[in-house]
Scaffold this motif. Structure first.
Motif, PDB file in Angstrom:
ATOM      1  N   GLN A 258      36.512  35.011  42.132  1.00  0.00           N
ATOM      2  CA  GLN A 258      37.930  35.224  41.881  1.00  0.00           C
ATOM      3  C   GLN A 258      38.777  34.250  42.698  1.00  0.00           C
ATOM      4  OE1 GLN A 258      39.622  39.043  43.210  1.00  0.00           O
ATOM      5  NE2 GLN A 258      40.555  39.239  41.194  1.00  0.00           N
ATOM      6  N   LEU A 259      39.683  33.593  42.005  1.00  0.00           N
ATOM      7  CA  LEU A 259      40.625  32.714  42.689  1.00  0.00           C
ATOM      8  C   LEU A 259      41.614  33.565  43.488  1.00  0.00           C
ATOM      9  CD1 LEU A 259      41.448  30.168  39.828  1.00  0.00           C
ATOM     10  CD2 LEU A 259      39.666  29.995  41.579  1.00  0.00           C
ATOM     11  N   ASP A 260      42.184  32.982  44.503  1.00  0.00           N
ATOM     12  CA  ASP A 260      43.129  33.686  45.369  1.00  0.00           C
ATOM     13  C   ASP A 260      44.361  34.123  44.568  1.00  0.00           C
ATOM     14  OD1 ASP A 260      44.795  34.619  47.320  1.00  0.00           O
ATOM     15  OD2 ASP A 260      44.421  32.967  48.705  1.00  0.00           O
ATOM     16  N   PRO A 261      44.750  35.406  44.617  1.00  0.00           N
ATOM     17  CA  PRO A 261      45.968  35.852  43.925  1.00  0.00           C
ATOM     18  C   PRO A 261      47.205  35.044  44.321  1.00  0.00           C
ATOM     19  CG  PRO A 261      44.697  37.736  44.668  1.00  0.00           C
ATOM     20  CD  PRO A 261      44.034  36.527  45.255  1.00  0.00           C
TER      21      PRO A 261
ATOM     22  N   PRO B 232      43.421  38.100  37.946  1.00  0.00           N
ATOM     23  CA  PRO B 232      42.329  37.594  37.097  1.00  0.00           C
ATOM     24  C   PRO B 232      41.040  37.464  37.904  1.00  0.00           C
ATOM     25  CG  PRO B 232      44.316  36.269  36.847  1.00  0.00           C
ATOM     26  CD  PRO B 232      44.541  37.164  38.032  1.00  0.00           C
ATOM     27  N   GLY B 233      39.929  37.713  37.226  1.00  0.00           N
ATOM     28  CA  GLY B 233      38.638  37.594  37.904  1.00  0.00           C
ATOM     29  C   GLY B 233      37.523  37.269  36.934  1.00  0.00           C
ATOM     30  N   LEU B 234      36.495  36.605  37.423  1.00  0.00           N
ATOM     31  CA  LEU B 234      35.322  36.246  36.621  1.00  0.00           C
ATOM     32  C   LEU B 234      34.140  37.055  37.122  1.00  0.00           C
ATOM     33  CD1 LEU B 234      33.793  34.401  34.587  1.00  0.00           C
ATOM     34  CD2 LEU B 234      33.492  32.769  36.487  1.00  0.00           C
ATOM     35  N   GLN B 235      33.547  37.848  36.213  1.00  0.00           N
ATOM     36  CA  GLN B 235      32.370  38.636  36.565  1.00  0.00           C
ATOM     37  C   GLN B 235      31.168  38.087  35.816  1.00  0.00           C
ATOM     38  OE1 GLN B 235      32.221  42.781  36.948  1.00  0.00           O
ATOM     39  NE2 GLN B 235      34.344  43.057  37.578  1.00  0.00           N
ATOM     40  N   VAL B 236      30.092  37.806  36.560  1.00  0.00           N
ATOM     41  CA  VAL B 236      28.865  37.236  35.995  1.00  0.00           C
ATOM     42  C   VAL B 236      27.731  38.228  36.219  1.00  0.00           C
ATOM     43  CG1 VAL B 236      27.301  35.265  35.973  1.00  0.00           C
ATOM     44  CG2 VAL B 236      29.718  34.929  36.551  1.00  0.00           C
TER      45      VAL B 236
ATOM     46  N   VAL C  13      22.978  36.811  32.047  1.00  0.00           N
ATOM     47  CA  VAL C  13      23.019  37.694  30.875  1.00  0.00           C
ATOM     48  C   VAL C  13      24.320  37.485  30.119  1.00  0.00           C
ATOM     49  CG1 VAL C  13      22.972  40.101  30.087  1.00  0.00           C
ATOM     50  CG2 VAL C  13      21.569  39.375  32.036  1.00  0.00           C
ATOM     51  N   GLY C  14      25.379  37.320  30.836  1.00  0.00           N
ATOM     52  CA  GLY C  14      26.686  37.110  30.238  1.00  0.00           C
ATOM     53  C   GLY C  14      27.744  37.098  31.316  1.00  0.00           C
ATOM     54  N   PHE C  15      28.977  36.875  30.931  1.00  0.00           N
ATOM     55  CA  PHE C  15      30.078  36.879  31.887  1.00  0.00           C
ATOM     56  C   PHE C  15      31.343  37.348  31.182  1.00  0.00           C
ATOM     57  CE2 PHE C  15      30.281  32.679  29.983  1.00  0.00           C
ATOM     58  CZ  PHE C  15      31.630  32.518  29.731  1.00  0.00           C
ATOM     59  N   SER C  16      32.339  37.732  31.982  1.00  0.00           N
ATOM     60  CA  SER C  16      33.600  38.204  31.417  1.00  0.00           C
ATOM     61  C   SER C  16      34.751  37.754  32.311  1.00  0.00           C
ATOM     62  CB  SER C  16      33.605  39.728  31.296  1.00  0.00           C
ATOM     63  OG  SER C  16      34.824  40.187  30.731  1.00  0.00           O
ATOM     64  N   VAL C  17      35.801  37.237  31.678  1.00  0.00           N
ATOM     65  CA  VAL C  17      37.044  36.935  32.373  1.00  0.00           C
ATOM     66  C   VAL C  17      37.967  38.144  32.185  1.00  0.00           C
ATOM     67  CG1 VAL C  17      39.047  35.417  32.532  1.00  0.00           C
ATOM     68  CG2 VAL C  17      36.787  34.459  31.992  1.00  0.00           C
ATOM     69  N   HIS C  18      38.270  38.834  33.278  1.00  0.00           N
ATOM     70  CA  HIS C  18      39.090  40.048  33.213  1.00  0.00           C
ATOM     71  C   HIS C  18      40.542  39.710  33.530  1.00  0.00           C
ATOM     72  CE1 HIS C  18      35.422  42.897  33.891  1.00  0.00           C
ATOM     73  NE2 HIS C  18      35.527  42.465  32.641  1.00  0.00           N
ATOM     74  N   LEU C  19      41.421  40.035  32.582  1.00  0.00           N
ATOM     75  CA  LEU C  19      42.856  39.798  32.750  1.00  0.00           C
ATOM     76  C   LEU C  19      43.648  41.102  32.731  1.00  0.00           C
ATOM     77  CD1 LEU C  19      43.189  36.750  30.320  1.00  0.00           C
ATOM     78  CD2 LEU C  19      42.855  36.706  32.795  1.00  0.00           C
TER      79      LEU C  19
END
Length: 375
Positions: A103-106, A157-161, A146-152
């Motif tokens: 996750q990038l810095d808010p 925002p965050g990237l979960q792998v 397995v997969g990843f998701s960009v959560h908005l």
């Protein structure tokens, strides 16, 4: 830059629950809505998320519903496919998935991409998240993603792998990929280097979530506890609302009853006043009647006494001594016997006395009929 690898997913259906969490956007678009324990999720923005699954040929694709199943099941299908390459039976406490949060810095979003909630992340934001994803693929292996998701739909925002830790020799061993504090520091350092090379001014800090190191079972127990606690709070809120509505209804009923009671009290007071007035009138009428009776009785007594006095006077007048009576027969006045004059005078006197008695009787008798009319 947040780098969190604390989430461990074990056996017993935890993987499917984890996939439904990270792929909630794909499930929602397909008409499948599953409960989420994260209170920071904004359901109205879930459709903005983007979840991808490993297509098995070195690339990724969007999820799809197959045979009416939730799209998140495709992540579970790939996990099972990847686990088939493991050459031995899985241990009961085996870790199937390690969740990696990048996750990038808010603060960076606030300064460089403040409109991400309305317009979605900018190209620069996606470029930095892509650089972080490239590092994860290089670190854990493309087949193990397995997969990843960009959560908005969360606060930031965050990237979960989702990483399945299968080694090159066919073992499922998360310890080979996450060897301990020293190796985690190495991963942190290499990730920062990749982000810095991409142009991101990165600064490492350890998050609270990194210090938790929850196992899959611990995570599930915590999620279940949060869900139950939320349900209990919702029940208490509903019960409180119901009590508040009943109290409001009771207050309204009490107000209505109080108004009716006040009106009845006024009516009773009016009736009491009318009754007291009627009693006073009746007492006054009775007093007047008693007074009239006493007045009439006194008048009758006075009339009777006067009548008796007049009768006594008349008797005295009527009684004439014998020698006077003989004298009246012998004497004449003006050629007429004195007897005739005497009788005429006596008759006139009697008439006068009779008229006087009658007049006195009328004046002394009370006017009862006038009193009755006034009453």
């Amino acid at each position: 830059m947040t780098f969190d690898v604390s989430h461990k997913v074990g056996r017993g259906g935890h993987a499917k629950a984890f996939f439904r969490h990270i792929a909630r956007d794909a499930d929602q678009k397909a008409g499948f809505v599953f409960p989420q324990s994260n209170p920071n999720i904004v359901p109205e923005r879930t459709a903005l998320n983007m979840t991808m699954v490993n297509d098995g040929s070195g690339s990724v694709r969007r999820l799809a519903s197959v045979d009416g199943r939730p799209p998140s099941d495709e992540l579970d299908d790939y996990l099972k496919q990847r686990l088939e390459s493991v050459g031995r039976a899985l241990r009961k406490d085996a870790v199937l998935i390690r969740g990696v949060v990048l996750q990038l810095d808010p603060k960076w979003f606030a300064e460089h991409d403040a409109s991400w909630r309305e317009k979605g992340p900018s190209k620069e934001s996606y470029a930095y998240m892509g650089a972080a994803l490239d590092w994860a693929v290089a670190e854990f292996g493309a087949d193990n993603i397995v997969g990843f998701s960009v959560h908005l739909d969360e606060l930031h925002p965050g990237l979960q792998v989702a990483v399945v830790p299968v080694t090159g020799d066919g073992r499922l061993s998360q310890k080979d990929f996450f060897k301990g504090p020293a190796d985690l520091r190495r991963q942190h350092k290499e990730l920062r280097a990749v982000m810095a090379e991409a142009g991101y001014d990165v600064e490492h800090r350890v998050t609270e979530r990194s210090r938790e190191h929850l196992s899959s079972s611990e995570f599930q127990r915590k999620a279940d506890w949060l869900r139950e606690a939320t349900g209990e709070l919702e029940k208490e809120r509903e019960a409180s609302d119901s009590v508040r509505r009943r109290l409001a209804s009771r207050d309204s009923d009490l107000d209505d009853r109080e108004s009716v009671a006040v009106e009845k009290e006024r009516e009773l007071a009016s009736r009491r006043a009318a009754a007291e007035h009627a009693v006073r009138d009746a007492n006054e009428a009775r007093r007047q009647a008693q007074l009239a009776q006493r007045t009439a009785a006194q008048a009758r007594e006075d009339a009777d006494a006067e009548s008796q006095r007049m009768r006594d006077i008349n008797a005295r007048l009527e009684s004439v001594p014998a020698d006077v009576d003989r004298w009246l027969d012998k004497v004449k006045v003006g050629g007429k016997p004195l007897r005739e004059l005497f009788d005429a005078d006596m008759a006139k006197a009697r008439n006068t006395r009779r008229s006087l008695v009658e007049m006195m009787g009328r004046d002394m008798r009370p006017d009862v009929t006038r009193f009755d009319r006034e009453r």
